[in-house]
Design a protein around this motif. Structure first.
Motif, PDB file in Angstrom:
ATOM      1  N   ASN A 129       0.794  -1.232   0.000  1.00 34.38           N
ATOM      2  CA  ASN A 129       0.000   0.000   0.000  1.00 34.38           C
ATOM      3  C   ASN A 129       0.828   1.283   0.000  1.00 34.38           C
ATOM      4  OD1 ASN A 129      -2.416  -1.471  -0.011  1.00 34.38           O
ATOM      5  ND2 ASN A 129      -2.320  -1.711   2.208  1.00 34.38           N
ATOM      6  N   THR A 130       2.099   1.183  -0.369  1.00 32.09           N
ATOM      7  CA  THR A 130       2.968   2.353  -0.476  1.00 32.09           C
ATOM      8  C   THR A 130       3.768   2.211  -1.760  1.00 32.09           C
ATOM      9  OG1 THR A 130       3.202   2.348   1.937  1.00 32.09           O
ATOM     10  CG2 THR A 130       4.742   3.713   0.709  1.00 32.09           C
ATOM     11  N   SER A 131       3.964   3.306  -2.470  1.00 28.07           N
ATOM     12  CA  SER A 131       4.738   3.210  -3.710  1.00 28.07           C
ATOM     13  C   SER A 131       6.202   2.955  -3.388  1.00 28.07           C
ATOM     14  CB  SER A 131       4.602   4.485  -4.538  1.00 28.07           C
ATOM     15  OG  SER A 131       5.332   5.542  -3.948  1.00 28.07           O
ATOM     16  N   LYS A 132       6.889   2.286  -4.322  1.00 27.21           N
ATOM     17  CA  LYS A 132       8.312   2.030  -4.141  1.00 27.21           C
ATOM     18  C   LYS A 132       9.085   3.355  -4.061  1.00 27.21           C
ATOM     19  CE  LYS A 132       8.305  -2.505  -6.304  1.00 27.21           C
ATOM     20  NZ  LYS A 132       8.794  -3.308  -7.425  1.00 27.21           N
ATOM     21  N   TRP A 133       8.596   4.373  -4.763  1.00 30.22           N
ATOM     22  CA  TRP A 133       9.209   5.701  -4.730  1.00 30.22           C
ATOM     23  C   TRP A 133       9.153   6.262  -3.307  1.00 30.22           C
ATOM     24  CZ3 TRP A 133      12.372   8.959  -6.856  1.00 30.22           C
ATOM     25  CH2 TRP A 133      12.252  10.333  -6.620  1.00 30.22           C
ATOM     26  N   ALA A 134       8.001   6.133  -2.663  1.00 27.03           N
ATOM     27  CA  ALA A 134       7.840   6.648  -1.295  1.00 27.03           C
ATOM     28  C   ALA A 134       8.723   5.871  -0.315  1.00 27.03           C
ATOM     29  CB  ALA A 134       6.379   6.579  -0.870  1.00 27.03           C
ATOM     30  N   ILE A 135       8.837   4.560  -0.507  1.00 22.61           N
ATOM     31  CA  ILE A 135       9.696   3.743   0.365  1.00 22.61           C
ATOM     32  C   ILE A 135      11.153   4.171   0.209  1.00 22.61           C
ATOM     33  CG2 ILE A 135      10.552   1.409   0.812  1.00 22.61           C
ATOM     34  CD1 ILE A 135       7.750   0.399  -0.081  1.00 22.61           C
ATOM     35  N   ALA A 136      11.577   4.413  -1.047  1.00 25.33           N
ATOM     36  CA  ALA A 136      12.957   4.855  -1.295  1.00 25.33           C
ATOM     37  C   ALA A 136      13.221   6.201  -0.621  1.00 25.33           C
ATOM     38  CB  ALA A 136      13.226   4.932  -2.799  1.00 25.33           C
ATOM     39  N   GLN A 137      12.248   7.096  -0.691  1.00 20.26           N
ATOM     40  CA  GLN A 137      12.408   8.404  -0.039  1.00 20.26           C
ATOM     41  C   GLN A 137      12.522   8.250   1.473  1.00 20.26           C
ATOM     42  OE1 GLN A 137       8.943  10.350  -1.803  1.00 20.26           O
ATOM     43  NE2 GLN A 137      10.333  11.795  -2.831  1.00 20.26           N
TER      44      GLN A 137
END
Length: 194
Positions: free
Chosen positions: A167-175
């Motif tokens: 439920n979280t984008s990979k982009w948000a996890i990377a940030q």
């Protein structure tokens, strides 16, 4: 006791091809009762199952080690040489299915060292090809075929990877990971945090 050792370099090779299954089948057919298996580069001699295999050999219960090819033991002349020397000191027969040689004879020792040299050459050439390919992508200002986590490759450029993961984008996890490191986090603590 006859034991066997199998190895492939990557998880992709282990899952997408039958290389590991073929090695295991051949080694079992040759009489191995215990088989150790690593999915890791042969450049490292700190492989978990390899170390377990060598520890078992050191206990004096192993009479023969069966491998399909000499490069399954490693990808460096020195490392393979040290491994074979240790096995010989323990009076363990080395059975190389694809090229039967006896390392206790002068010609067998020479043959094994030649095969080890070819294994190391192949490894070094692969590294050079990968580095040359990556350099080409940099010079052409193209995104690497394997973008960093959090990015995806679109039209030869990097773009944020908005694919959902829990439920979280990979982009948000990377940030989140970058912010965590910038605030003094360690790799281990990042793993626990994520």
């Amino acid at each position: 006791m006859k034991i066997g050792y199998t190895r492939v370099s990557t998880r992709e090779q282990a899952h997408d091809s039958s290389a590991l299954d073929q090695q295991t089948h051949r080694i079992k057919s040759a009489g191995a009762t215990v088989i150790f298996c690593d999915i890791e580069s042969g450049k490292s001699f700190a492989r978990k199952e390899f170390k377990k295999m060598m520890a078992l050999c050191g206990q004096g219960r192993v009479s023969e080690l069966i491998i399909t090819r000499i490069d399954r033991l490693g990808r460096s002349v020195i490392g393979i040489h040290q491994c074979i020397e240790a096995l010989q000191k323990l009076n363990i027969k080395i059975n190389v299915l694809d090229s039967p040689v006896n390392p206790s004879s002068a010609y067998g020792w020479y043959s094994i060292n030649q095969m080890a040299g070819l294994a190391e050459l192949e490894s070094r050439m692969l590294s050079e090809r990968i580095n040359n390919g990556m350099e080409y992508f940099r010079l052409m200002k193209k995104a690497s075929p394997r973008p960093p986590f959090g990015y995806t490759r679109v039209n030869e450029k990097y773009e944020p990877d908005l694919e959902e993961f829990n439920n979280t984008s990979k982009w948000a996890i990377a940030q989140q990971a970058i912010k965590f490191f910038l605030n003094g986090g360690t790799l281990r603590s990042l793993g626990q945090y994520l």
